[in-house]
Design a protein around this motif. Structure first.
Motif, short mmCIF file in Angstrom:
data_model
loop_
_atom_site.label_atom_id
_atom_site.label_comp_id
_atom_site.label_asym_id
_atom_site.label_seq_id
_atom_site.Cartn_x
_atom_site.Cartn_y
_atom_site.Cartn_z
N SER A 1 -12.79 -90.75 -11.42
CA SER A 1 -12.82 -89.66 -10.47
C SER A 1 -12.86 -89.73 -9.14
CB SER A 1 -14.30 -88.89 -11.11
OG SER A 1 -14.34 -88.53 -12.45
N ILE A 2 -12.25 -88.82 -8.49
CA ILE A 2 -11.75 -89.16 -7.13
C ILE A 2 -11.55 -87.69 -6.42
CG2 ILE A 2 -10.24 -90.11 -5.17
CD1 ILE A 2 -9.65 -92.48 -6.86
N SER A 3 -12.06 -87.49 -5.32
CA SER A 3 -11.63 -86.27 -4.42
C SER A 3 -11.17 -87.07 -3.19
CB SER A 3 -12.82 -85.33 -4.46
OG SER A 3 -13.15 -85.06 -5.44
N ILE A 4 -10.09 -86.30 -2.65
CA ILE A 4 -9.50 -86.74 -1.50
C ILE A 4 -9.16 -85.43 -0.75
CG2 ILE A 4 -7.74 -87.98 -0.23
CD1 ILE A 4 -7.30 -89.91 -2.39
N GLU A 5 -9.69 -85.37 0.55
CA GLU A 5 -9.49 -84.19 1.37
C GLU A 5 -8.14 -84.07 2.30
OE1 GLU A 5 -11.42 -81.52 1.00
OE2 GLU A 5 -12.79 -82.70 -0.42
N LYS A 6 -7.77 -82.84 2.58
CA LYS A 6 -6.65 -82.77 3.36
C LYS A 6 -6.50 -83.52 4.63
CE LYS A 6 -4.43 -79.06 6.20
NZ LYS A 6 -3.07 -79.52 6.09
N GLY A 7 -5.75 -84.41 4.99
CA GLY A 7 -5.74 -85.19 6.30
C GLY A 7 -6.49 -86.55 6.22
N GLU A 8 -6.98 -86.93 5.06
CA GLU A 8 -7.62 -88.12 5.01
C GLU A 8 -6.59 -89.04 5.09
OE1 GLU A 8 -11.54 -89.11 3.03
OE2 GLU A 8 -10.99 -87.64 1.70
N MET A 9 -6.91 -90.40 5.34
CA MET A 9 -6.08 -91.65 5.30
C MET A 9 -6.84 -92.55 4.47
SD MET A 9 -3.85 -93.70 7.96
CE MET A 9 -3.19 -95.28 7.98
N VAL A 10 -6.37 -92.87 3.30
CA VAL A 10 -7.38 -93.43 2.30
C VAL A 10 -6.76 -94.71 1.77
CG1 VAL A 10 -8.82 -93.42 0.03
CG2 VAL A 10 -8.56 -91.39 1.38
N ALA A 11 -7.26 -95.91 1.70
CA ALA A 11 -6.97 -97.34 1.14
C ALA A 11 -7.37 -97.26 -0.19
CB ALA A 11 -7.15 -98.21 1.83
N ILE B 1 2.49 -95.39 12.56
CA ILE B 1 3.15 -93.74 12.14
C ILE B 1 2.32 -93.45 11.15
CG2 ILE B 1 5.20 -93.18 10.80
CD1 ILE B 1 6.66 -95.54 12.19
N LEU B 2 1.95 -94.02 10.15
CA LEU B 2 1.08 -93.41 9.08
C LEU B 2 -0.22 -92.95 9.55
CD1 LEU B 2 1.56 -95.89 6.39
CD2 LEU B 2 2.88 -93.97 6.47
N LYS B 3 -0.95 -93.43 10.73
CA LYS B 3 -2.25 -92.75 11.20
C LYS B 3 -1.93 -91.54 11.73
CE LYS B 3 -6.30 -92.83 12.62
NZ LYS B 3 -6.53 -92.05 13.60
N LYS B 4 -0.72 -91.45 12.40
CA LYS B 4 -0.17 -90.37 13.32
C LYS B 4 0.13 -89.03 12.33
CE LYS B 4 2.94 -88.60 16.96
NZ LYS B 4 3.96 -89.11 17.91
N ILE B 5 0.86 -89.46 11.05
CA ILE B 5 0.99 -88.43 9.93
C ILE B 5 -0.31 -87.85 9.67
CG2 ILE B 5 1.82 -88.17 7.64
CD1 ILE B 5 3.85 -90.51 8.55
N SER B 6 -1.26 -88.73 9.30
CA SER B 6 -2.57 -88.13 8.80
C SER B 6 -3.39 -87.46 9.80
CB SER B 6 -3.52 -89.61 8.37
OG SER B 6 -4.66 -89.17 8.22
N ASP B 7 -3.26 -87.74 11.19
CA ASP B 7 -3.84 -87.07 12.11
C ASP B 7 -3.11 -85.61 12.20
OD1 ASP B 7 -5.48 -89.06 12.93
OD2 ASP B 7 -4.40 -89.93 14.60
N SER C 1 -7.45 -99.52 8.90
CA SER C 1 -6.55 -98.73 9.59
C SER C 1 -6.98 -97.17 8.93
CB SER C 1 -5.32 -98.77 9.80
OG SER C 1 -5.07 -99.97 10.36
N CYS C 2 -7.72 -97.35 7.74
CA CYS C 2 -7.81 -95.93 6.86
C CYS C 2 -9.17 -95.68 7.26
CB CYS C 2 -7.51 -96.35 5.55
SG CYS C 2 -5.90 -96.79 5.17
N GLY C 3 -9.59 -94.40 7.18
CA GLY C 3 -10.71 -93.60 7.20
C GLY C 3 -11.60 -94.08 6.17
N ARG C 4 -11.10 -94.37 4.89
CA ARG C 4 -12.07 -94.67 3.61
C ARG C 4 -11.25 -95.68 2.56
NH1 ARG C 4 -13.42 -90.84 -1.29
NH2 ARG C 4 -11.68 -89.54 -0.37
N ILE C 5 -12.15 -96.44 2.13
CA ILE C 5 -11.50 -97.44 1.14
C ILE C 5 -12.18 -97.14 -0.18
CG2 ILE C 5 -11.37 -99.93 0.67
CD1 ILE C 5 -11.86 -100.63 3.63
N ILE C 6 -11.08 -96.93 -1.15
CA ILE C 6 -11.67 -97.00 -2.66
C ILE C 6 -11.23 -98.40 -3.18
CG2 ILE C 6 -11.12 -95.69 -4.77
CD1 ILE C 6 -10.46 -93.50 -3.00
#
Length: 217
Positions: free
Chosen positions: A25-35, A181-187, A204-209
């Motif tokens: 079970s996972i939830s990921i919010e809009k604009g998050e950058m998750v690894a 580039i990916l960070k800017k896309i997320s931002d 570089s990600c805001g959260r690690i799973i």
């Protein structure tokens, strides 16, 4: 943005059941950058293939922006992918017989050429590859090829970008370019999910799973 509830994926190998995902079970919010991290075979790629509508789960529920994804309805599933989800893979998945321009323009096949060129050049600018649009992939570096792949993934303005080992074939300099580039896309509001083995990428990600044996740990 996306929510996966009690997802399991079971397939058969040599007549024996193999559990690729076990009640995830996972939830990921809009604009998050998750690894998503874990050893090979832990279920990372299976998980993002389900997120991308490429693989159906054996049980569980997947919600995209509050709407349940129906894997049995192939037309709706294709529409969801085309309009909302971009994909980046480690080996770039470019067509060597087509120029960088034509590779980026692939999702715009039904668009008139003048409008298509304007859009392709705009996205090539975003990833710093505009001067290479007339080149073929075999004439370019790995970092340049990955930027072409990113531009192609972004050209339909996806809400969710799924990247499977996007820096795995790159040196440290090009890795940083791609991650910036990916960070800017997320931002800018796109949700980015990255499968990686690389700690410098996950940092570089805001959260690690983290995953192990098909489970979230």
């Amino acid at each position: 943005m996306i929510k996966l509830s009690n997802i399991s994926k079971i397939y058969r190998k040599d007549s024996s059941p193999v559990i690729a995902l076990d009640n995830v079970s996972i939830s990921i919010e809009k604009g998050e950058m998750v690894a998503i991290m874990g050893k090979s075979g832990c279920g990372k790629s299976t998980l993002i293939n389900i997120m991308g509508g490429l693989s159906e789960m054996s049980k569980g529920e997947y919600y995209f922006e509050g709407e349940k994804v129906d894997f049995s309805h192939k037309n709706k599933l294709s529409k969801l992918r085309y309009e909302n989800i971009g994909f980046i893979v480690q080996n770039f998945a470019l067509i060597n017989s087509k120029t960088a321009y034509d590779n980026i323009a692939l999702p715009l096949s039904n668009m008139k050429n003048d409008k298509k060129r304007e859009i392709v050049e705009r996205y090539a600018d975003k990833v710093g590859i505009r001067k290479k649009l007339s080149h073929f992939p075999y004439e370019l570096s790995g970092g340049e090829c990955q930027r072409i792949a990113i531009a192609r993934a972004l050209i339909n303005k996806p809400k969710l970008l799924l990247a499977d080992e996007p820096t795995g074939s790159l040196d440290s300099v090009n890795e940083k370019v791609v991650m910036d580039i990916l960070k800017k896309i997320s931002d800018n509001g796109t949700t980015v999910v990255i499968v990686t083995h690389d700690n410098s990428v996950s940092a570089s990600c805001g959260r690690i799973i983290r995953m192990k044996d098909g489970r979230i740990i």
